[in-house]
Design a protein around this motif. Structure first.
Motif, short mmCIF file in Angstrom:
data_model
loop_
_atom_site.label_atom_id
_atom_site.label_comp_id
_atom_site.label_asym_id
_atom_site.label_seq_id
_atom_site.Cartn_x
_atom_site.Cartn_y
_atom_site.Cartn_z
N ASN A 179 -8.82 16.92 -0.24
CA ASN A 179 -9.69 16.54 0.87
C ASN A 179 -9.18 17.14 2.19
O ASN A 179 -8.98 16.44 3.17
CB ASN A 179 -9.79 15.01 0.99
CG ASN A 179 -10.88 14.57 1.96
OD1 ASN A 179 -11.80 15.33 2.28
ND2 ASN A 179 -10.77 13.34 2.43
N ASP A 218 0.84 -1.19 0.00
CA ASP A 218 0.00 0.00 0.00
C ASP A 218 0.88 1.25 0.00
O ASP A 218 2.03 1.23 0.46
CB ASP A 218 -0.90 0.01 1.23
CG ASP A 218 -2.02 1.03 1.14
OD1 ASP A 218 -2.11 1.75 0.13
OD2 ASP A 218 -2.81 1.11 2.09
N LYS A 243 -6.44 15.67 4.61
CA LYS A 243 -6.56 14.36 5.25
C LYS A 243 -5.65 13.38 4.51
O LYS A 243 -5.50 13.44 3.30
CB LYS A 243 -8.01 13.86 5.22
CG LYS A 243 -8.94 14.68 6.11
CD LYS A 243 -10.35 14.12 6.06
CE LYS A 243 -11.29 14.93 6.95
NZ LYS A 243 -12.68 14.42 6.90
N LYS A 244 -5.05 12.45 5.26
CA LYS A 244 -4.13 11.52 4.64
C LYS A 244 -4.88 10.33 4.05
O LYS A 244 -5.88 9.87 4.61
CB LYS A 244 -3.08 11.07 5.65
CG LYS A 244 -2.14 12.21 6.07
CD LYS A 244 -0.97 11.71 6.87
CE LYS A 244 0.01 12.86 7.14
NZ LYS A 244 1.19 12.41 7.88
N ALA A 245 -4.38 9.85 2.93
CA ALA A 245 -5.07 8.77 2.23
C ALA A 245 -4.07 7.79 1.62
O ALA A 245 -2.90 8.12 1.42
CB ALA A 245 -5.97 9.34 1.14
N SER A 246 -4.56 6.60 1.33
CA SER A 246 -3.77 5.57 0.65
C SER A 246 -4.74 4.62 -0.04
O SER A 246 -5.96 4.83 -0.01
CB SER A 246 -2.89 4.82 1.65
OG SER A 246 -3.69 4.01 2.50
N ASP A 267 -7.95 3.13 1.80
CA ASP A 267 -9.19 3.89 2.01
C ASP A 267 -10.27 3.50 1.00
O ASP A 267 -11.43 3.87 1.16
CB ASP A 267 -8.91 5.39 1.92
CG ASP A 267 -8.03 5.86 3.05
OD1 ASP A 267 -8.49 5.84 4.21
OD2 ASP A 267 -6.87 6.21 2.79
N PHE A 268 -9.89 2.76 -0.03
CA PHE A 268 -10.84 2.34 -1.07
C PHE A 268 -11.13 0.86 -0.89
O PHE A 268 -10.55 0.00 -1.55
CB PHE A 268 -10.26 2.63 -2.46
CG PHE A 268 -10.11 4.09 -2.76
CD1 PHE A 268 -11.04 4.76 -3.54
CD2 PHE A 268 -9.04 4.82 -2.25
CE1 PHE A 268 -10.92 6.11 -3.82
CE2 PHE A 268 -8.90 6.17 -2.51
CZ PHE A 268 -9.85 6.82 -3.29
N LYS A 269 -12.02 0.57 0.04
CA LYS A 269 -12.27 -0.81 0.45
C LYS A 269 -12.78 -1.70 -0.68
O LYS A 269 -12.49 -2.90 -0.71
CB LYS A 269 -13.28 -0.82 1.61
CG LYS A 269 -12.90 0.01 2.82
CD LYS A 269 -11.64 -0.49 3.49
CE LYS A 269 -11.33 0.31 4.74
NZ LYS A 269 -10.05 -0.09 5.36
N ASP A 311 -3.86 14.62 1.23
CA ASP A 311 -4.70 14.76 0.04
C ASP A 311 -5.10 16.22 -0.13
O ASP A 311 -5.88 16.77 0.64
CB ASP A 311 -5.95 13.88 0.19
CG ASP A 311 -6.85 13.92 -1.03
OD1 ASP A 311 -6.51 14.61 -2.01
OD2 ASP A 311 -7.90 13.25 -1.00
N LYS A 370 0.56 6.71 3.88
CA LYS A 370 -0.49 7.72 4.01
C LYS A 370 0.08 9.09 3.63
O LYS A 370 1.08 9.53 4.20
CB LYS A 370 -1.02 7.76 5.44
CG LYS A 370 -1.83 6.54 5.84
CD LYS A 370 -3.24 6.62 5.28
CE LYS A 370 -4.11 5.49 5.78
NZ LYS A 370 -5.50 5.58 5.28
#
Length: 206
Positions: A42, A33, A45-48, A51-53, A39, A36
């Motif tokens: 957004n 992955d 906010k941190k994303a990776s 976050d897209f389940k 973004d 993080k």
């Protein structure tokens, strides 16, 4: 002078060949992955990927604000995200450029760009350029299609978005769109590597 020019040309061709080999060598590799990252689309906010389940994979694109090639592809990236996010292949954009070299690639400028263009996808800041290094990305834009396999992500396509970087009206091959269409049918991409066209990534110092 002519000899120097010839030697320079040969060295450039050799360098391009080495870059192509490095990028093509990424095909089939399983990646972890993303770390993080903030973004810009957004509120920081941190994303990776995690976050897209429901994602089956991702269209990971290294891009930036200043490069005219990246700018030319922004609408096409939005269109790709709108077309394939609901089918399991969302776009994730990452900016690895050093703002010390191009201030217009700084985080605040990323926030403005995402808002003004109406990005429908995350626009992540690679604060060390190490994500780009891990993928051996060299251009903006540079695209990697990843297929989710358990807790890892297999690279199944590397290269350009389509065959007309400057003029959308002259596209004859939509590389990324065709590759994802193949994947959704349970097939391998009919073309899994193309040469990315764009500006060189301005890596941050390690």
């Amino acid at each position: 002078m002519k000899k120097i020019t010839t030697l320079f040309s040969l060295a450039l061709v050799a360098l391009l060949a080495l870059n192509a080999q490095a990028q093509e060598s990424m095909l089939g590799k399983e990646m972890k992955d993303l770390p993080k990252m903030k973004d810009a689309n957004n509120k920081g906010k941190k994303a990776s990927f995690a976050d897209f389940k429901d994602a089956k994979g991702f269209v990971l694109v290294f891009t930036c604000n200043h490069c005219p090639f990246s700018v030319a592809y922004e609408d096409r990236l939005i269109a790709l995200d709108k077309k394939f996010k609901s089918k399991g292949y969302p776009v994730i954009a990452v900016n690895p450029n050093d703002p010390a070299q191009y201030p217009s690639d700084g985080y605040k400028a990323m926030v403005s760009r995402a808002k003004n263009k109406g990005f429908t996808f995350p626009y992540l800041l690679d604060p060390t350029s190490n994500v780009a290094r891990a993928y051996k990305a060299s251009r903006t834009p540079h695209v990697y299609i990843l297929q989710k396999q358990g807790q890892k992500y297999k690279i199944v396509y590397v290269g350009a978005i389509d065959d007309s970087a400057r003029d959308e009206s002259k596209i004859s091959e939509k590389y990324v769109e065709t590759a994802i269409a193949n994947l959704l049918k349970g097939k391998k991409p009919s073309k899994n590597y193309t040469r990315a066209i764009g500006c060189s990534i301005k890596m941050r110092n390690q």
